[in-house]
Design a protein around this motif. Structure first.
Motif, PDB file in Angstrom:
ATOM      1  N   THR A 173       0.868  -0.969   0.024  1.00  0.00           N
ATOM      2  CA  THR A 173       0.074   0.147   0.118  1.00  0.00           C
ATOM      3  C   THR A 173       0.712   1.259  -0.063  1.00  0.00           C
ATOM      4  O   THR A 173       2.167   0.962   0.065  1.00  0.00           O
ATOM      5  CB  THR A 173      -0.809  -0.065   1.252  1.00  0.00           C
ATOM      6  OG1 THR A 173      -0.032   0.056   2.476  1.00  0.00           O
ATOM      7  CG2 THR A 173      -1.691  -1.211   1.391  1.00  0.00           C
ATOM      8  N   PHE A 174       0.414   2.329  -0.083  1.00  0.00           N
ATOM      9  CA  PHE A 174       1.070   3.698  -0.203  1.00  0.00           C
ATOM     10  C   PHE A 174       1.595   3.938   1.054  1.00  0.00           C
ATOM     11  O   PHE A 174       3.076   4.300   1.088  1.00  0.00           O
ATOM     12  CB  PHE A 174      -0.022   4.805  -0.666  1.00  0.00           C
ATOM     13  CG  PHE A 174       0.878   6.122  -0.502  1.00  0.00           C
ATOM     14  CD1 PHE A 174       1.734   6.523  -1.862  1.00  0.00           C
ATOM     15  CD2 PHE A 174       1.001   6.801   0.430  1.00  0.00           C
ATOM     16  CE1 PHE A 174       2.331   7.498  -1.473  1.00  0.00           C
ATOM     17  CE2 PHE A 174       1.676   8.009   0.682  1.00  0.00           C
ATOM     18  CZ  PHE A 174       2.322   8.544  -0.705  1.00  0.00           C
ATOM     19  N   ASP A 175       1.121   3.560   2.071  1.00  0.00           N
ATOM     20  CA  ASP A 175       1.668   3.823   3.660  1.00  0.00           C
ATOM     21  C   ASP A 175       3.177   2.862   3.776  1.00  0.00           C
ATOM     22  O   ASP A 175       3.901   3.206   4.177  1.00  0.00           O
ATOM     23  CB  ASP A 175       0.763   3.409   4.765  1.00  0.00           C
ATOM     24  CG  ASP A 175      -0.371   4.544   4.882  1.00  0.00           C
ATOM     25  OD1 ASP A 175      -0.082   5.690   4.312  1.00  0.00           O
ATOM     26  OD2 ASP A 175      -1.285   4.265   5.371  1.00  0.00           O
ATOM     27  N   ALA A 176       2.687   1.619   3.075  1.00  0.00           N
ATOM     28  CA  ALA A 176       4.037   0.877   3.451  1.00  0.00           C
ATOM     29  C   ALA A 176       5.328   1.110   2.583  1.00  0.00           C
ATOM     30  O   ALA A 176       6.447   1.091   3.190  1.00  0.00           O
ATOM     31  CB  ALA A 176       3.515  -0.832   3.158  1.00  0.00           C
ATOM     32  N   CYS A 209      11.099   6.007   3.419  1.00  0.00           N
ATOM     33  CA  CYS A 209      11.645   6.871   4.554  1.00  0.00           C
ATOM     34  C   CYS A 209      12.849   6.369   5.164  1.00  0.00           C
ATOM     35  O   CYS A 209      13.907   6.808   5.477  1.00  0.00           O
ATOM     36  CB  CYS A 209      10.762   7.410   5.265  1.00  0.00           C
ATOM     37  SG  CYS A 209       9.570   8.523   4.725  1.00  0.00           S
ATOM     38  N   GLN A 210      12.823   4.869   5.527  1.00  0.00           N
ATOM     39  CA  GLN A 210      13.805   4.144   6.278  1.00  0.00           C
ATOM     40  C   GLN A 210      14.964   4.041   5.449  1.00  0.00           C
ATOM     41  O   GLN A 210      16.017   3.977   5.801  1.00  0.00           O
ATOM     42  CB  GLN A 210      13.092   2.833   6.584  1.00  0.00           C
ATOM     43  CG  GLN A 210      11.905   2.634   7.649  1.00  0.00           C
ATOM     44  CD  GLN A 210      11.537   1.348   7.914  1.00  0.00           C
ATOM     45  OE1 GLN A 210      11.737   0.375   7.171  1.00  0.00           O
ATOM     46  NE2 GLN A 210      10.772   1.304   9.118  1.00  0.00           N
ATOM     47  N   ARG A 251      16.059   6.053   3.203  1.00  0.00           N
ATOM     48  CA  ARG A 251      16.800   7.246   3.092  1.00  0.00           C
ATOM     49  C   ARG A 251      17.346   7.664   4.448  1.00  0.00           C
ATOM     50  O   ARG A 251      18.375   8.313   4.264  1.00  0.00           O
ATOM     51  CB  ARG A 251      15.770   8.490   2.786  1.00  0.00           C
ATOM     52  CG  ARG A 251      14.839   8.394   1.430  1.00  0.00           C
ATOM     53  CD  ARG A 251      14.981   9.436   0.730  1.00  0.00           C
ATOM     54  NE  ARG A 251      15.762  10.724   0.984  1.00  0.00           N
ATOM     55  CZ  ARG A 251      15.558  11.753   0.330  1.00  0.00           C
ATOM     56  NH1 ARG A 251      14.482  11.972  -0.402  1.00  0.00           N
ATOM     57  NH2 ARG A 251      16.185  12.833   0.704  1.00  0.00           N
ATOM     58  N   ARG A 252      16.823   7.236   5.474  1.00  0.00           N
ATOM     59  CA  ARG A 252      17.551   7.477   6.780  1.00  0.00           C
ATOM     60  C   ARG A 252      18.704   6.563   6.818  1.00  0.00           C
ATOM     61  O   ARG A 252      19.832   6.854   7.354  1.00  0.00           O
ATOM     62  CB  ARG A 252      16.510   6.885   8.095  1.00  0.00           C
ATOM     63  CG  ARG A 252      15.686   8.219   8.232  1.00  0.00           C
ATOM     64  CD  ARG A 252      15.245   7.941   9.759  1.00  0.00           C
ATOM     65  NE  ARG A 252      13.557   8.394   9.570  1.00  0.00           N
ATOM     66  CZ  ARG A 252      12.374   7.903   9.425  1.00  0.00           C
ATOM     67  NH1 ARG A 252      12.490   6.345   9.505  1.00  0.00           N
ATOM     68  NH2 ARG A 252      11.341   8.443   8.931  1.00  0.00           N
ATOM     69  N   ARG A 253      18.653   5.352   6.501  1.00  0.00           N
ATOM     70  CA  ARG A 253      19.785   4.506   6.395  1.00  0.00           C
ATOM     71  C   ARG A 253      20.791   5.050   5.613  1.00  0.00           C
ATOM     72  O   ARG A 253      22.141   4.854   5.846  1.00  0.00           O
ATOM     73  CB  ARG A 253      19.658   3.147   5.781  1.00  0.00           C
ATOM     74  CG  ARG A 253      19.067   2.157   6.898  1.00  0.00           C
ATOM     75  CD  ARG A 253      18.914   0.485   6.209  1.00  0.00           C
ATOM     76  NE  ARG A 253      18.282   0.572   4.811  1.00  0.00           N
ATOM     77  CZ  ARG A 253      17.011   0.426   4.467  1.00  0.00           C
ATOM     78  NH1 ARG A 253      16.572  -0.551   5.889  1.00  0.00           N
ATOM     79  NH2 ARG A 253      16.535   0.238   3.380  1.00  0.00           N
ATOM     80  N   ASP A 254      20.435   5.755   4.387  1.00  0.00           N
ATOM     81  CA  ASP A 254      21.515   6.219   3.594  1.00  0.00           C
ATOM     82  C   ASP A 254      22.225   7.589   4.074  1.00  0.00           C
ATOM     83  O   ASP A 254      23.116   8.202   3.477  1.00  0.00           O
ATOM     84  CB  ASP A 254      20.870   6.659   2.077  1.00  0.00           C
ATOM     85  CG  ASP A 254      20.649   5.026   1.379  1.00  0.00           C
ATOM     86  OD1 ASP A 254      21.136   4.208   1.892  1.00  0.00           O
ATOM     87  OD2 ASP A 254      19.716   5.180   0.515  1.00  0.00           O
ATOM     88  N   GLY A 255      21.686   8.157   5.191  1.00  0.00           N
ATOM     89  CA  GLY A 255      22.347   9.370   5.790  1.00  0.00           C
ATOM     90  C   GLY A 255      21.526  10.548   5.253  1.00  0.00           C
ATOM     91  O   GLY A 255      22.014  11.489   5.723  1.00  0.00           O
ATOM     92  N   GLN A 256      20.696  10.388   4.595  1.00  0.00           N
ATOM     93  CA  GLN A 256      19.766  11.602   4.204  1.00  0.00           C
ATOM     94  C   GLN A 256      18.507  11.903   5.108  1.00  0.00           C
ATOM     95  O   GLN A 256      17.886  10.873   5.838  1.00  0.00           O
ATOM     96  CB  GLN A 256      19.323  11.337   2.844  1.00  0.00           C
ATOM     97  CG  GLN A 256      20.525  11.075   1.880  1.00  0.00           C
ATOM     98  CD  GLN A 256      19.972  10.893   0.473  1.00  0.00           C
ATOM     99  OE1 GLN A 256      18.601  10.475   0.112  1.00  0.00           O
ATOM    100  NE2 GLN A 256      20.664  10.695  -0.703  1.00  0.00           N
ATOM    101  N   LYS A 257      17.989  13.097   5.345  1.00  0.00           N
ATOM    102  CA  LYS A 257      16.896  13.382   6.096  1.00  0.00           C
ATOM    103  C   LYS A 257      15.558  13.032   4.981  1.00  0.00           C
ATOM    104  O   LYS A 257      15.511  13.306   3.729  1.00  0.00           O
ATOM    105  CB  LYS A 257      16.959  14.999   6.176  1.00  0.00           C
ATOM    106  CG  LYS A 257      18.112  15.242   7.206  1.00  0.00           C
ATOM    107  CD  LYS A 257      17.782  16.647   7.528  1.00  0.00           C
ATOM    108  CE  LYS A 257      19.207  16.847   8.678  1.00  0.00           C
ATOM    109  NZ  LYS A 257      19.104  18.211   8.991  1.00  0.00           N
ATOM    110  N   ALA A 258      14.736  12.566   5.883  1.00  0.00           N
ATOM    111  CA  ALA A 258      13.330  12.306   5.142  1.00  0.00           C
ATOM    112  C   ALA A 258      12.496  13.098   5.037  1.00  0.00           C
ATOM    113  O   ALA A 258      12.259  14.127   5.916  1.00  0.00           O
ATOM    114  CB  ALA A 258      12.826  10.815   5.731  1.00  0.00           C
TER     115      ALA A 258
END
Length: 118
Positions: free
Chosen positions: A99-102, A108-109, A111-118
């Motif tokens: 779904t879109f939420d998933a 977002c997860q 992007r956070r792992r890659d060191g970028q802000k979500a």
């Protein structure tokens, strides 16, 4: 001898679970608690296995026989009906998660792992 709806309704619970047989491996398992469960017995690769078909009365006699026939077709094609049922559960769970939420949460997860802000 094939089961009838009257015979199924008249199956009373006993101290231990017992089977009421139909045809071609289909049987009704009557539990001491009063539950009536459809099961089908089949053999694949020389091993006897059982597949849960449903609960009586949600699954009636005619529907249980249709599901038994479908399982027998899978066995004839060399597939294990139990394994196919598990695969279908996994497929439906994965499909429900797309779904879109998933997808947004996963993005977002990542992007956070890659060191970028979500």
């Amino acid at each position: 001898m094939p089961l009838t709806d009257v015979a199924i309704r008249n199956a009373k619970p006993r101290e231990k679970p017992y089977k009421v047989g139909d045809t071609l491996g289909l049987f009704l398992l009557v539990q001491p608690s009063g539950g009536k469960l459809w099961r089908v017995k089949y053999r694949i690769d020389g091993k006897e296995k059982k597949l849960a078909i449903g609960i009586y009365p949600q699954v009636g006699l005619a529907e249980a026989r249709r599901r038994r026939d479908a399982a027998r077709e899978l066995v004839a094609a060399g597939k294990d009906p139990g394994r196919e049922k598990q695969r279908e559960k996994v497929r439906s769970r994965i499909q429900a998660e797309t779904t879109f939420d998933a997808i947004a949460a996963e993005f977002c997860q990542k992007r956070r792992r890659d060191g970028q802000k979500a």
